[in-house]
Scaffold this motif. Structure first.
Motif, mmCIF file in Angstrom:
data_model
loop_
_atom_site.group_PDB
_atom_site.id
_atom_site.type_symbol
_atom_site.label_atom_id
_atom_site.label_comp_id
_atom_site.label_asym_id
_atom_site.label_seq_id
_atom_site.Cartn_x
_atom_site.Cartn_y
_atom_site.Cartn_z
ATOM 1 N N UNK A 1 -27.238 -12.199 12.170
ATOM 2 C CA UNK A 1 -26.804 -12.512 13.378
ATOM 3 C C UNK A 1 -26.976 -11.069 14.361
ATOM 4 N N UNK A 2 -26.576 -9.817 13.742
ATOM 5 C CA UNK A 2 -26.790 -8.810 14.593
ATOM 6 C C UNK A 2 -28.171 -8.481 15.186
ATOM 7 N N UNK A 3 -29.127 -9.022 14.273
ATOM 8 C CA UNK A 3 -30.555 -8.413 14.706
ATOM 9 C C UNK A 3 -31.174 -9.668 15.682
ATOM 10 N N UNK A 4 -30.188 -10.849 15.643
ATOM 11 C CA UNK A 4 -30.778 -11.918 16.539
ATOM 12 C C UNK A 4 -30.970 -11.785 18.095
ATOM 13 N N UNK A 5 -29.970 -11.162 18.669
ATOM 14 C CA UNK A 5 -29.914 -11.051 20.192
ATOM 15 C C UNK A 5 -29.701 -9.742 20.931
ATOM 16 N N UNK A 6 -30.308 -9.627 21.788
ATOM 17 C CA UNK A 6 -31.049 -10.610 22.573
ATOM 18 C C UNK A 6 -32.531 -11.081 22.348
ATOM 19 N N UNK A 7 -32.859 -10.317 21.431
ATOM 20 C CA UNK A 7 -34.409 -10.786 20.708
ATOM 21 C C UNK A 7 -35.520 -10.495 21.669
ATOM 22 N N UNK B 1 -23.011 -13.196 18.707
ATOM 23 C CA UNK B 1 -22.472 -13.064 19.890
ATOM 24 C C UNK B 1 -21.515 -11.729 20.035
ATOM 25 N N UNK B 2 -20.903 -11.184 19.006
ATOM 26 C CA UNK B 2 -20.040 -10.145 19.029
ATOM 27 C C UNK B 2 -20.960 -9.065 19.338
ATOM 28 N N UNK B 3 -22.122 -9.019 18.592
ATOM 29 C CA UNK B 3 -23.055 -7.863 18.804
ATOM 30 C C UNK B 3 -23.440 -7.703 20.118
ATOM 31 N N UNK B 4 -24.068 -8.824 20.582
ATOM 32 C CA UNK B 4 -24.828 -8.765 21.843
ATOM 33 C C UNK B 4 -23.823 -8.553 23.086
ATOM 34 N N UNK B 5 -22.696 -8.998 22.940
ATOM 35 C CA UNK B 5 -21.827 -8.781 24.031
ATOM 36 C C UNK B 5 -21.164 -7.436 23.982
#
Length: 350
Positions: free
Chosen positions: A84-90, A159-163
């Motif tokens: 999840x942490x490497x997904x976004x913003x991508x 979501x937590x990471x990208x925010x």
């Protein structure tokens, strides 16, 4: 707009997910562990060479198979959080540009609410606001089965990471999970923090509402609006933004105080009850189960954020008497309405 349910949203066997985007991030993460790529692609129609070329598309079912294979080959409880942490913003084209140029959390959530086919095809969202809180609830889009906790954990971590990255600060999210705390709570604490609540009947992230419109330093209004138009064009080309299951969830959500029959739903979509039952079965679901899911979620939101009592919820959901409601709620959640009310009121501070 009337039309067959399958035309209103994608199904588990609809091939539209660029394999080098969201699946690619998982492929890279597992490959970093030295795991043979061909074993990772087992029981899918994907081939490493096609993925690298950028012209391979996966179905939601194949994406879930990749997750299954990854968990079998690399059974590390940290995997969904790291994924999840490497997904976004991508680097996924317009949808990543939309996320990367968001001027605030409200802009960021547009990507998840309006374009799940582009940014989270296996997980939908339901966003609720009250005077105090923002609630981002995660919903199964295509029948994840035993992989649902993996999807929840990766979505929350993403979501937590990208925010945090976009706002230049960690946001004080609270995390609610529908399932029991697993034997490795330390992974949740390391990657999500200490505000963790298990066995809460829904999978959601809560945040004080005032964070929703706090300006973010990376915001670029012109670029964000241009990216949104490009996302709209991509959705128009695909022919859908949400899964068929999520389209039906949203329809039931709007009519929850007077639930439609299966025949009513068929009439709405210009289809037949048999077709809708078949489509839902493909997604590991059936009509009554989905209706009960929507009812449970709405009941929880009314209790937690509107401060309703179980008797008020019973009337709003149009049950004939409190006994029937109590039995139904216990069947949906494993809790009595009174027990759920006590837990959620303590959690929300009402």
């Amino acid at each position: 707009m009337a039309g067959c349910l399958s035309m209103q949203g994608y199904l588990p066997d609809t091939a539209f997910i660029p394999a080098h985007h969201l699946p690619g991030a998982l492929i890279d993460l597992v490959q970093d562990q030295g795991i043979d790529t061909h074993r990772l692609f087992r029981h899918t129609s994907l081939f490493p060479e096609r993925v690298i070329q950028g012209d391979a598309v996966a179905t939601p079912r194949e994406f879930l198979q990749l997750i299954h294979n990854s968990r079998q080959l690399f059974p590390d409880p940290e995997l969904p959080f790291r994924y999840g942490q490497r997904l976004l913003p991508g680097h996924y084209g317009p949808i990543s540009a939309l996320l990367g140029q968001a001027g605030c959390l409200r802009d960021c959530l547009v990507a998840f609410n309006d374009y799940p086919a582009l940014i989270s095809p296996l997980v939908g969202v339901r966003i609720t606001l009250d005077d105090e809180y923002l609630c981002v609830q995660w919903l199964d889009s295509c029948g994840a089965g035993s992989h649902w906790p993996f999807l929840v954990e990766s979505a929350m971590a993403g979501l937590a990471s990208v925010s945090q990255w976009l706002s230049h600060r960690p946001l004080p999210w609270q995390f609610q999970f529908s399932y029991r705390c697993p034997p490795w709570p330390e992974q949740y604490q390391v990657h999500l923090g200490e505000r963790l609540h298990f066995e809460r009947c829904m999978d959601a992230m809560l945040l004080p509402r005032h964070y929703l419109d706090m300006p973010w330093p990376r915001g670029a209004s012109t670029g964000w609006q241009a990216a949104r138009q490009q996302c709209d064009q991509q959705i128009q080309q695909l022919g859908f933004a949400h899964s068929a299951r999520q389209q039906l969830y949203r329809f039931l959500q709007q009519a929850i105080t007077s639930p439609p029959t299966l025949q009513d739903v068929a009439n709405h979509y210009g289809s037949s009850p048999a077709t809708i039952k078949r489509r839902l079965k493909q997604q590991g679901c059936h009509y009554q189960r989905l209706l009960d899911e929507v009812r449970l979620h709405q009941a929880i939101l009314w209790i937690q954020f509107d401060g309703m009592t179980p008797d008020q919820v019973c009337r709003r959901l149009n049950f004939s008497d409190s006994t029937n409601f109590r039995r139904a709620f216990k069947r949906w959640s494993g809790l009595t309405p009174a027990a759920c009310h006590k837990i959620l009121q303590a959690l929300s501070g009402h």
